[in-house]
Write a protein that holds these residues in place. Structure first.
Motif, PDB file in Angstrom:
ATOM      1  N   PRO A 108       0.818  -1.345  -0.042  1.00  0.00           N
ATOM      2  CA  PRO A 108      -0.069   0.077  -0.043  1.00  0.00           C
ATOM      3  C   PRO A 108       0.750   1.319   0.042  1.00  0.00           C
ATOM      4  N   ASP A 109       2.178   1.203   0.461  1.00  0.00           N
ATOM      5  CA  ASP A 109       2.893   2.448   0.458  1.00  0.00           C
ATOM      6  C   ASP A 109       4.003   2.463  -0.494  1.00  0.00           C
ATOM      7  N   PRO A 139      -0.480   5.636   6.935  1.00  0.00           N
ATOM      8  CA  PRO A 139      -0.954   5.607   5.599  1.00  0.00           C
ATOM      9  C   PRO A 139      -2.057   6.681   5.340  1.00  0.00           C
ATOM     10  N   ASP A 140      -2.272   7.183   3.965  1.00  0.00           N
ATOM     11  CA  ASP A 140      -2.955   8.289   3.486  1.00  0.00           C
ATOM     12  C   ASP A 140      -3.376   7.854   2.155  1.00  0.00           C
ATOM     13  N   PRO A 141      -4.361   6.778   2.014  1.00  0.00           N
ATOM     14  CA  PRO A 141      -4.825   5.996   0.815  1.00  0.00           C
ATOM     15  C   PRO A 141      -5.696   6.907   0.078  1.00  0.00           C
ATOM     16  N   SER A 146       8.202   3.060   7.298  1.00  0.00           N
ATOM     17  CA  SER A 146       6.672   3.079   7.414  1.00  0.00           C
ATOM     18  C   SER A 146       6.108   4.298   7.744  1.00  0.00           C
ATOM     19  N   ASP A 168      -1.333   5.503  -2.464  1.00  0.00           N
ATOM     20  CA  ASP A 168      -0.997   6.646  -1.220  1.00  0.00           C
ATOM     21  C   ASP A 168      -0.644   7.854  -1.629  1.00  0.00           C
ATOM     22  N   SER A 217      -7.323   1.497  -2.641  1.00  0.00           N
ATOM     23  CA  SER A 217      -7.513   0.413  -1.754  1.00  0.00           C
ATOM     24  C   SER A 217      -8.467  -0.219  -1.510  1.00  0.00           C
TER      25      SER A 217
END
Length: 487
Positions: A107-108, A259-261, A256, A180, A208
């Protein structure tokens, strides 16, 4: 339809001395300074027929024969290896680099294209696809897009900064694929630090909420295709495919972050409310004129139906989407739309047996041929590029492409007194065209490059990009194309 799984590959940029895509090394360094690991991949050229004729693949998978397909080749996730059939195909084509055409993504993470757009052509796009998804213990081949393309009408390049009007061809651009917002912003900042303009950067969002992101065995796998159709200068198009003036990177943060999807982006809406249905009576008049001209032969009118649904339909149903794009509509001479559950690549043997049993063949006989006719959707403004392709129904090999440039104005011979004939077309497919300028001579006896005399066949149509919407036209606004077999 575009599926193909063979490619000749050049890793790296393949740049000649006169090709400028900016300071790629400075971009990589800026990313590394910001705390990213940068792995370089490349681009691959799909060669459908080569791998079929070499016995590596069992089918040609619905190729668009005059379209050049490039594919991102992305380094696999850290700790993962390229194995199985993908590895065998890459080795068969002489590629030693550790890359894969089908890749998973955290996701990142991000995958980034930095390079030139194709030279002037009727259509090009960068389009990302969900290739495989696991349902419980079963992995299926999905091959469906989950959003809009970046195409020649919307892309941000040096010639069309921030999507402004201009020249999108043979221009430097950057395309970021990521889920992201924060990662996207950091990549954009690194690009600007390396001297690239913010106005040339595009984002293909990996939403996402609808994807299974990650690098586990049951994570979704993705691919990005670059399509270029009908180059204005064929040699320039071939040079682009041969040289691949671009770099592709897998970008992974070393640490890491929160998260900012992205949310799912708005989709460009198909349709304008204007239809072609005022031409239905003219098309019927054309149909009668065709039947009258060949009244001494037996006529079989072939069915026409929607070939492919929207990509999101296949993602929701778990069916094989066969590689549609939001930028096009697809019709074919069948009675149903593609919908089947298909095992993962390369075991694609469950492809649509109802088409393989097609009764339509084409003999080497001057009195046996197919007439393809319909509305010229480019002339009506519902498309900017249109074609039809004859396919062998058993191996899905498209062996020739007839476009609106070929059939423009061909209906006026049949309807000389009808002013709407300019919006219609007529074209013949035969084994021997006998000098007919509006006829495609169907080859045979050439492996995948031909359709044999006893090989069942079908016709498929594509309509790309309505200018008003910058995406594919709407099925509800077009008049379906048609075909008649005479013998």
């Amino acid at each position: 339809m575009l599926l193909a799984v063979g490619f000749a590959v050049l890793i790296g940029t393949g740049l000649g001395e006169d090709v400028d895509i900016g300071d790629v090394e400075a971009f990589k360094q800026a990313l590394e300074v910001d705390g990213f690991t940068v792995q370089q991949g490349g681009l691959g050229f799909f060669d459908f027929m080569k791998l079929y004729d070499s016995g590596v693949l069992p089918s040609v998978y619905g190729n668009n024969p005059a379209t050049k397909y490039l594919l991102y080749l992305v380094p696999p996730a850290s700790g993962h290896e390229v194995t199985g059939t993908i590895s065998e195909i890459i080795q068969f084509l002489g590629v030693n680099s550790k890359v894969t055409p089908f890749w998973s993504l955290r996701p990142d993470e991000a995958v980034v294209f930095v390079g030139r757009t194709p030279p002037e052509c009727r259509y090009f796009s960068l389009d990302q696809f969900l290739m495989e998804r696991t349902y419980g213990d079963e992995t299926r081949w999905i091959f469906a897009p989950f959003g809009d393309t970046v195409n020649n009408m919307v892309i941000n390049t040096e010639g069309t900064p921030d999507g402004s009007p201009g020249n999108p061809y043979d221009q430097t651009t950057i395309v970021v694929s990521t889920a992201d917002k924060g990662i996207d912003q950091r990549i954009r900042a690194a690009a600007q630090n390396a001297g690239y303009s913010e106005g040339i950067i595009n984002t293909l969002v990996l939403p996402s909420a609808m994807l299974n992101l990650g690098v586990e065995n049951d994570s979704d796998t993705f691919a990005v295709f670059i399509r270029g159709s009908l180059f204005a200068d064929e040699q320039a198009g071939n040079d682009y495919i041969d040289n691949k003036p671009a770099a592709v990177f897998r970008i992974t943060p070393n640490e890491s972050a929160e998260p900012d999807p992205y949310d799912m982006p708005e989709i460009r809406v198909q349709g304008t409310g204007t239809t072609e249905f005022d031409l239905m009576d003219d098309l019927e008049e054309l149909r009668i004129a065709i039947l009258d001209r060949y009244a001494d032969l037996n006529a079989t009118e072939l069915p026409t139906s929607i070939g492919l649904n929207a990509g999101t339909d296949y993602i929701q149903t778990g069916f094989d989407g066969y590689g549609p794009t939001n930028d096009a509509l697809y019709l074919w001479t069948a009675t149903q739309t593609i919908a089947s559950q298909t095992p993962p690549f390369p075991d694609l043997s469950q492809y649509y047996s109802y088409l393989q049993d097609s009764p339509i063949t084409l003999a080497n006989d001057t009195n046996e041929f197919i007439i393809v006719y319909g509305v010229n959707h480019v002339a009506t403004g519902k498309a900017t590029y249109q074609n039809f392709v004859p396919y062998g129904a058993d191996i899905w090999n498209g062996v020739g492409m007839i476009t609106d440039q070929d059939f423009n104005g061909t209906a006026e011979e049949y309807l000389p007194d009808n002013p709407d004939a300019k919006y219609l077309y007529v074209y013949k497919i035969a084994r021997n065209c006998e000098g007919d300028p509006h006829c495609y001579e169907l080859p045979y006896g050439r492996g995948g490059y031909g359709i044999d005399l006893d090989q069942p066949l079908f016709i498929a149509w594509r309509m790309y990009l309505e200018e008003a919407t910058k995406t594919g036209p709407s099925y509800s606004e077009i008049v379906y194309d048609r075909a008649i077999k005479f013998e």
